[in-house]
Design a protein around this motif. Structure first.
Motif, PDB file in Angstrom:
ATOM      1  N   ASP A   1      79.593  50.195  16.261  1.00  0.00           N
ATOM      2  CA  ASP A   1      79.542  51.328  15.347  1.00  0.00           C
ATOM      3  C   ASP A   1      78.310  51.180  14.477  1.00  0.00           C
ATOM      4  O   ASP A   1      77.787  50.082  14.291  1.00  0.00           O
ATOM      5  CB  ASP A   1      80.808  51.379  14.487  1.00  0.00           C
ATOM      6  CG  ASP A   1      81.130  52.788  14.020  1.00  0.00           C
ATOM      7  OD1 ASP A   1      80.266  53.679  14.202  1.00  0.00           O
ATOM      8  OD2 ASP A   1      82.217  53.010  13.480  1.00  0.00           O
ATOM      9  N   SER A   2      77.829  52.295  13.942  1.00  0.00           N
ATOM     10  CA  SER A   2      76.610  52.216  13.136  1.00  0.00           C
ATOM     11  C   SER A   2      76.465  53.467  12.290  1.00  0.00           C
ATOM     12  O   SER A   2      77.162  54.464  12.503  1.00  0.00           O
ATOM     13  CB  SER A   2      75.376  52.076  14.036  1.00  0.00           C
ATOM     14  OG  SER A   2      75.215  53.252  14.814  1.00  0.00           O
ATOM     15  N   ALA A   3      75.536  53.427  11.358  1.00  0.00           N
ATOM     16  CA  ALA A   3      75.161  54.609  10.592  1.00  0.00           C
ATOM     17  C   ALA A   3      74.400  55.568  11.522  1.00  0.00           C
ATOM     18  O   ALA A   3      74.007  55.177  12.628  1.00  0.00           O
ATOM     19  CB  ALA A   3      74.293  54.199   9.407  1.00  0.00           C
ATOM     20  N   PRO A   4      74.203  56.817  11.108  1.00  0.00           N
ATOM     21  CA  PRO A   4      73.473  57.763  11.965  1.00  0.00           C
ATOM     22  C   PRO A   4      72.095  57.239  12.361  1.00  0.00           C
ATOM     23  O   PRO A   4      71.363  56.691  11.534  1.00  0.00           O
ATOM     24  CB  PRO A   4      73.365  59.010  11.083  1.00  0.00           C
ATOM     25  CG  PRO A   4      74.526  58.919  10.161  1.00  0.00           C
ATOM     26  CD  PRO A   4      74.700  57.455   9.877  1.00  0.00           C
ATOM     27  N   PHE A   5      71.744  57.409  13.643  1.00  0.00           N
ATOM     28  CA  PHE A   5      70.449  57.030  14.170  1.00  0.00           C
ATOM     29  C   PHE A   5      69.675  58.285  14.577  1.00  0.00           C
ATOM     30  O   PHE A   5      70.239  59.366  14.711  1.00  0.00           O
ATOM     31  CB  PHE A   5      70.598  56.134  15.403  1.00  0.00           C
ATOM     32  CG  PHE A   5      71.004  54.721  15.121  1.00  0.00           C
ATOM     33  CD1 PHE A   5      70.821  54.157  13.867  1.00  0.00           C
ATOM     34  CD2 PHE A   5      71.549  53.939  16.122  1.00  0.00           C
ATOM     35  CE1 PHE A   5      71.182  52.848  13.605  1.00  0.00           C
ATOM     36  CE2 PHE A   5      71.921  52.623  15.879  1.00  0.00           C
ATOM     37  CZ  PHE A   5      71.736  52.077  14.623  1.00  0.00           C
ATOM     38  N   THR A   6      68.382  58.102  14.849  1.00  0.00           N
ATOM     39  CA  THR A   6      67.594  59.191  15.414  1.00  0.00           C
ATOM     40  C   THR A   6      67.977  59.380  16.883  1.00  0.00           C
ATOM     41  O   THR A   6      68.588  58.501  17.509  1.00  0.00           O
ATOM     42  CB  THR A   6      66.092  58.891  15.340  1.00  0.00           C
ATOM     43  OG1 THR A   6      65.807  57.754  16.175  1.00  0.00           O
ATOM     44  CG2 THR A   6      65.657  58.602  13.908  1.00  0.00           C
ATOM     45  N   ALA A   7      67.571  60.526  17.426  1.00  0.00           N
ATOM     46  CA  ALA A   7      67.852  60.797  18.835  1.00  0.00           C
ATOM     47  C   ALA A   7      67.231  59.721  19.725  1.00  0.00           C
ATOM     48  O   ALA A   7      67.870  59.232  20.663  1.00  0.00           O
ATOM     49  CB  ALA A   7      67.320  62.177  19.209  1.00  0.00           C
ATOM     50  N   ALA A   8      65.990  59.344  19.453  1.00  0.00           N
ATOM     51  CA  ALA A   8      65.312  58.343  20.281  1.00  0.00           C
ATOM     52  C   ALA A   8      66.031  57.002  20.224  1.00  0.00           C
ATOM     53  O   ALA A   8      66.177  56.317  21.244  1.00  0.00           O
ATOM     54  CB  ALA A   8      63.863  58.188  19.838  1.00  0.00           C
ATOM     55  N   GLU A   9      66.473  56.611  19.039  1.00  0.00           N
ATOM     56  CA  GLU A   9      67.184  55.335  18.913  1.00  0.00           C
ATOM     57  C   GLU A   9      68.465  55.335  19.731  1.00  0.00           C
ATOM     58  O   GLU A   9      68.783  54.357  20.426  1.00  0.00           O
ATOM     59  CB  GLU A   9      67.478  55.060  17.439  1.00  0.00           C
ATOM     60  CG  GLU A   9      66.244  54.689  16.626  1.00  0.00           C
ATOM     61  CD  GLU A   9      66.509  54.648  15.136  1.00  0.00           C
ATOM     62  OE1 GLU A   9      65.862  53.830  14.455  1.00  0.00           O
ATOM     63  OE2 GLU A   9      67.355  55.424  14.646  1.00  0.00           O
TER      64      GLU A   9
END
Length: 377
Positions: free
Chosen positions: A14-22
């Motif tokens: 799980d994680s905080a929001p990432f960019t599309a590329a990430e």
């Protein structure tokens, strides 16, 4: 927390929001790492910074309003899976599940696997008070309105199944960010689209905490798969692979590929609607020797393995402009491969290719129409 002693267990990332590329780079890294036996079975939750995504087999310029996205700071990227173009708002939630294709209890046939995992997810959403149900081939609906879609890919002996859930969907922003058959959609058309989809907010009257949504999803999948989930972290190997791969996934080569060249040089674009998705055919004919010079196949279908689309394009290159020969070549291709495309058969590709042939031969004149077909130049 120690790993549960169970036959089937999944690490949860799980994680905080990432960019599309990430997120796209992580998808690729985890698929590869699992296929090489470097990591355990994994379920990963995804939240995005607002963006648009096209499917593996789609053309960015045909699917995305590129100027609008650039002007408003919306990321554009390409998934490693098939399917259609998507707008991701800040509250939408996705998850991917990674396991071996021979995992006991998970069907090998793609459509059966979709059914099992989506029925399990629907049962999980029911725990939130939603009348969620599986809808073939790859959706979850509530009384006819879509609330979640899914797709996937595979590599060697591993597969990835993905699902995206509409939490508080902004359809007007989606209409601005993506391209549709008409440049300016009327309020009536937007309302019609809005009636076909729903969200947790619309159904419940409030937005549940993401932790509650995730627990509901895990509960439904736990029941369907008879498995356990345990919290985990990315391994050092995954981190290293991610850092190496991210620059390419951020590049225009990955996102746009040769799309701009294709759009500028195409002779014809024909779209054919099959039960499992839209097939778009771009082609150029050589009238002197009466052959198909090249074919480019895109669309919002899911192909397993993903490379089968490129292989089919190669098989059709320099094929005589004859429907019987085209039909034989496509049937022969599918008979000799292990390709699976849920809801799309060889006959659908034959119809789509021949529709494009007719359009190309017409020289871009009046549109040619047919069952389940839309043609444009």
């Amino acid at each position: 927390m120690p790993k549960p002693q169970q036959d089937l267990a999944f690490r949860v990332l799980d994680s905080a929001p990432f960019t599309a590329a990430e997120h796209m780079a992580l998808d690729e890294v985890i698929v590869k790492a699992h296929s090489e036996g470097l990591i355990p079975n994994t379920l990963r939750f995804l939240q995005f910074k607002p963006c648009t995504l096209v499917g593996r087999h789609q053309n960015v310029y045909l699917e995305v309003n590129v100027p609008y996205c650039r002007e408003h700071g919306l990321d554009i990227n390409r998934r490693i899976t098939g399917g259609g173009s998507l707008y991701w708002g800040p509250l939408e939630l996705g998850w991917s599940l990674h396991a071996a294709k021979n995992t006991p209890g998970i069907p090998r046939k793609v459509e059966d696997m979709y059914r099992l995992l989506l029925e399990g997810t629907a049962k999980g959403l029911q725990k939130l008070g939603l009348a969620a149900a599986y809808r073939p081939f790859n959706d979850i609906e509530i009384k006819g309105q879509k609330i979640a879609g899914s797709g996937g890919t595979e590599l060697n002996h591993s597969f990835m199944f993905q699902c995206s859930l509409l939490v508080d969907f902004d359809i007007r922003e989606m209409v601005k960010a993506l391209r549709f058959p008409v440049e300016k959609m009327s309020d009536k058309a937007i309302r019609s689209m809005d009636e076909r989809v729903t969200s947790l907010h619309k159904q419940l009257g409030y937005i549940p905490a993401h932790r509650d949504i995730k627990q509901a999803v895990l509960s439904g999948l736990r029941e369907a798969l008879k498995c356990t989930f345990y919290p985990g972290e990315r391994t050092a190997a995954e981190q290293e692979m991610f850092q190496k791969r991210l620059p390419y996934i951020q590049s225009e080569e990955w996102i746009y590929g040769t799309d701009s060249r294709v759009v500028n040089t195409l002779d014809c674009l024909a779209s054919y609607k099959a039960p499992g998705g839209l097939i778009r055919i771009q082609m150029r004919l050589d009238d002197k020797i009466q052959v198909i010079k090249y074919v480019i196949i895109t669309g919002d279908f899911f192909a397993y393995p993903a490379r089968m689309v490129n292989d089919l394009e190669t098989a059709l290159k320099n094929t005589p402009i004859d429907r019987a020969i085209i039909s034989w070549r496509i049937h022969d291709f599918f008979a000799g491969s292990a390709a699976e495309i849920p809801g799309v058969a060889a006959e659908d590709f034959i119809a789509a290719v021949w529709l494009a042939v007719e359009r190309a031969k017409a020289g871009g004149g009046r549109p040619i129409t047919g069952k389940a077909a839309v043609v444009s130049c």
